[in-house]
Design a protein around this motif. Structure first.
Motif, mmCIF file in Angstrom:
data_model
loop_
_atom_site.group_PDB
_atom_site.id
_atom_site.type_symbol
_atom_site.label_atom_id
_atom_site.label_comp_id
_atom_site.label_asym_id
_atom_site.label_seq_id
_atom_site.Cartn_x
_atom_site.Cartn_y
_atom_site.Cartn_z
ATOM 1 N N LEU A 13 -11.807 1.523 -3.023
ATOM 2 C CA LEU A 13 -11.031 0.296 -2.852
ATOM 3 C C LEU A 13 -9.715 0.391 -3.616
ATOM 4 C CD1 LEU A 13 -10.549 -2.636 -2.009
ATOM 5 C CD2 LEU A 13 -11.997 -3.332 -3.934
ATOM 6 N N ILE A 14 -9.784 0.852 -4.844
ATOM 7 C CA ILE A 14 -8.568 1.004 -5.653
ATOM 8 C C ILE A 14 -7.607 1.982 -4.984
ATOM 9 C CG2 ILE A 14 -7.677 1.926 -7.836
ATOM 10 C CD1 ILE A 14 -10.321 0.858 -9.092
ATOM 11 N N ALA A 15 -8.131 3.106 -4.530
ATOM 12 C CA ALA A 15 -7.286 4.109 -3.870
ATOM 13 C C ALA A 15 -6.628 3.522 -2.624
ATOM 14 C CB ALA A 15 -8.113 5.339 -3.512
ATOM 15 N N LEU A 16 -7.379 2.747 -1.861
ATOM 16 C CA LEU A 16 -6.841 2.115 -0.663
ATOM 17 C C LEU A 16 -5.709 1.162 -1.020
ATOM 18 C CD1 LEU A 16 -8.339 0.996 2.516
ATOM 19 C CD2 LEU A 16 -7.534 -0.870 1.089
ATOM 20 N N LEU A 17 -5.917 0.317 -2.035
ATOM 21 C CA LEU A 17 -4.894 -0.650 -2.413
ATOM 22 C C LEU A 17 -3.633 0.033 -2.933
ATOM 23 C CD1 LEU A 17 -7.092 -3.419 -4.083
ATOM 24 C CD2 LEU A 17 -6.061 -3.421 -1.793
ATOM 25 N N ILE A 18 -3.810 1.089 -3.709
ATOM 26 C CA ILE A 18 -2.643 1.834 -4.206
ATOM 27 C C ILE A 18 -1.902 2.471 -3.035
ATOM 28 C CG2 ILE A 18 -1.904 3.834 -5.559
ATOM 29 C CD1 ILE A 18 -4.246 3.156 -7.494
ATOM 30 N N GLU A 19 -2.653 3.099 -2.138
ATOM 31 C CA GLU A 19 -2.040 3.743 -0.964
ATOM 32 C C GLU A 19 -1.241 2.737 -0.143
ATOM 33 O OE1 GLU A 19 -3.643 5.172 3.352
ATOM 34 O OE2 GLU A 19 -4.862 5.736 1.630
ATOM 35 N N LYS A 20 -1.822 1.566 0.098
ATOM 36 C CA LYS A 20 -1.151 0.542 0.910
ATOM 37 C C LYS A 20 0.077 -0.014 0.182
ATOM 38 C CE LYS A 20 -4.095 0.764 4.295
ATOM 39 N NZ LYS A 20 -3.741 1.397 5.559
ATOM 40 N N ARG A 21 -0.009 -0.205 -1.128
ATOM 41 C CA ARG A 21 1.146 -0.693 -1.893
ATOM 42 C C ARG A 21 2.283 0.313 -1.824
ATOM 43 N NH1 ARG A 21 3.017 0.707 -6.542
ATOM 44 N NH2 ARG A 21 1.094 1.581 -7.386
ATOM 45 N N GLU A 22 1.951 1.580 -2.054
ATOM 46 C CA GLU A 22 2.980 2.620 -2.021
ATOM 47 C C GLU A 22 3.564 2.771 -0.618
ATOM 48 O OE1 GLU A 22 0.928 5.972 -3.756
ATOM 49 O OE2 GLU A 22 1.419 5.315 -5.784
ATOM 50 N N ALA A 23 2.725 2.676 0.421
ATOM 51 C CA ALA A 23 3.216 2.770 1.802
ATOM 52 C C ALA A 23 4.163 1.614 2.132
ATOM 53 C CB ALA A 23 2.040 2.788 2.779
ATOM 54 N N ALA A 24 3.934 0.472 1.492
ATOM 55 C CA ALA A 24 4.815 -0.688 1.689
ATOM 56 C C ALA A 24 6.099 -0.559 0.877
ATOM 57 C CB ALA A 24 4.079 -1.974 1.318
ATOM 58 N N GLY A 25 6.172 0.489 0.044
ATOM 59 C CA GLY A 25 7.370 0.721 -0.760
ATOM 60 C C GLY A 25 7.527 -0.235 -1.921
ATOM 61 N N LEU A 26 6.399 -0.751 -2.419
ATOM 62 C CA LEU A 26 6.442 -1.717 -3.512
ATOM 63 C C LEU A 26 5.977 -1.103 -4.824
ATOM 64 C CD1 LEU A 26 4.858 -4.833 -1.755
ATOM 65 C CD2 LEU A 26 7.279 -4.423 -2.203
ATOM 66 N N THR A 27 6.601 -1.525 -5.906
ATOM 67 C CA THR A 27 6.107 -1.185 -7.235
ATOM 68 C C THR A 27 5.030 -2.197 -7.604
ATOM 69 O OG1 THR A 27 7.670 -2.633 -8.377
ATOM 70 C CG2 THR A 27 8.410 -0.354 -7.924
ATOM 71 N N GLN A 28 4.323 -1.909 -8.683
ATOM 72 C CA GLN A 28 3.333 -2.886 -9.166
ATOM 73 C C GLN A 28 4.012 -4.211 -9.478
ATOM 74 O OE1 GLN A 28 1.282 -1.220 -12.543
ATOM 75 N NE2 GLN A 28 -0.113 -0.034 -11.259
ATOM 76 N N THR A 29 5.182 -4.150 -10.083
ATOM 77 C CA THR A 29 5.907 -5.369 -10.463
ATOM 78 C C THR A 29 6.305 -6.172 -9.228
ATOM 79 O OG1 THR A 29 6.726 -4.322 -12.468
ATOM 80 C CG2 THR A 29 7.918 -6.268 -11.696
ATOM 81 N N GLU A 30 6.808 -5.488 -8.205
ATOM 82 C CA GLU A 30 7.214 -6.184 -6.981
ATOM 83 C C GLU A 30 6.019 -6.836 -6.292
ATOM 84 O OE1 GLU A 30 11.060 -3.387 -5.843
ATOM 85 O OE2 GLU A 30 9.046 -2.765 -5.218
ATOM 86 N N LEU A 31 4.894 -6.137 -6.261
ATOM 87 C CA LEU A 31 3.684 -6.714 -5.671
ATOM 88 C C LEU A 31 3.217 -7.917 -6.482
ATOM 89 C CD1 LEU A 31 1.403 -6.811 -3.623
ATOM 90 C CD2 LEU A 31 0.207 -5.077 -4.990
ATOM 91 N N ALA A 32 3.241 -7.788 -7.789
ATOM 92 C CA ALA A 32 2.822 -8.893 -8.648
ATOM 93 C C ALA A 32 3.658 -10.140 -8.388
ATOM 94 C CB ALA A 32 2.915 -8.482 -10.116
ATOM 95 N N VAL A 33 4.971 -9.965 -8.243
ATOM 96 C CA VAL A 33 5.844 -11.104 -7.965
ATOM 97 C C VAL A 33 5.437 -11.763 -6.649
ATOM 98 C CG1 VAL A 33 8.223 -11.757 -7.365
ATOM 99 C CG2 VAL A 33 7.794 -10.272 -9.334
ATOM 100 N N LYS A 34 5.167 -10.963 -5.627
ATOM 101 C CA LYS A 34 4.751 -11.503 -4.335
ATOM 102 C C LYS A 34 3.409 -12.232 -4.425
ATOM 103 C CE LYS A 34 7.227 -8.243 -1.383
ATOM 104 N NZ LYS A 34 7.971 -9.182 -0.551
ATOM 105 N N LEU A 35 2.549 -11.758 -5.328
ATOM 106 C CA LEU A 35 1.245 -12.401 -5.530
ATOM 107 C C LEU A 35 1.341 -13.627 -6.429
ATOM 108 C CD1 LEU A 35 -0.948 -9.216 -6.165
ATOM 109 C CD2 LEU A 35 -1.157 -10.775 -4.208
#
Length: 80
Positions: A13-35
């Motif tokens: 699950l973690i690997a999937l979420l990391i893969e999808k975040r990176e494929a979306a071109g987002l950093t952890q910080t950018e994803l956090a802001v969206k969340l």
């Protein structure tokens, strides 16, 4: 019920979420802001220190543009 942190499914699950975040071109910080969360939440999820609940999983799917049903189908096939 046995603990789930660190199991094969949890790691997948973690690997999937990391893969999808990176494929979306987002950093952890950018994803956090969206969340609407802090970057540290994303970091704890991705490092395996925290579980992902169903509502969070669906938010990840919406924001990262993946089908949650397909992702769960993949995870179901994994045996711990």
């Amino acid at each position: 019920m046995a603990k789930t942190l660190g199991t094969a499914r949890h790691r997948a699950l973690i690997a999937l979420l990391i893969e999808k975040r990176e494929a979306a071109g987002l950093t952890q910080t950018e994803l956090a802001v969206k969340l609407g969360e802090y970057q540290s939440l994303v970091a704890r999820l991705e490092s395996g220190q925290r579980r992902v609940d169903v509502v969070e999983f669906l938010a990840f799917a919406d924001l990262l543009g993946f089908n949650p049903h397909d992702a769960l189908d993949e995870l179901i096939r994994i045996k711990d």
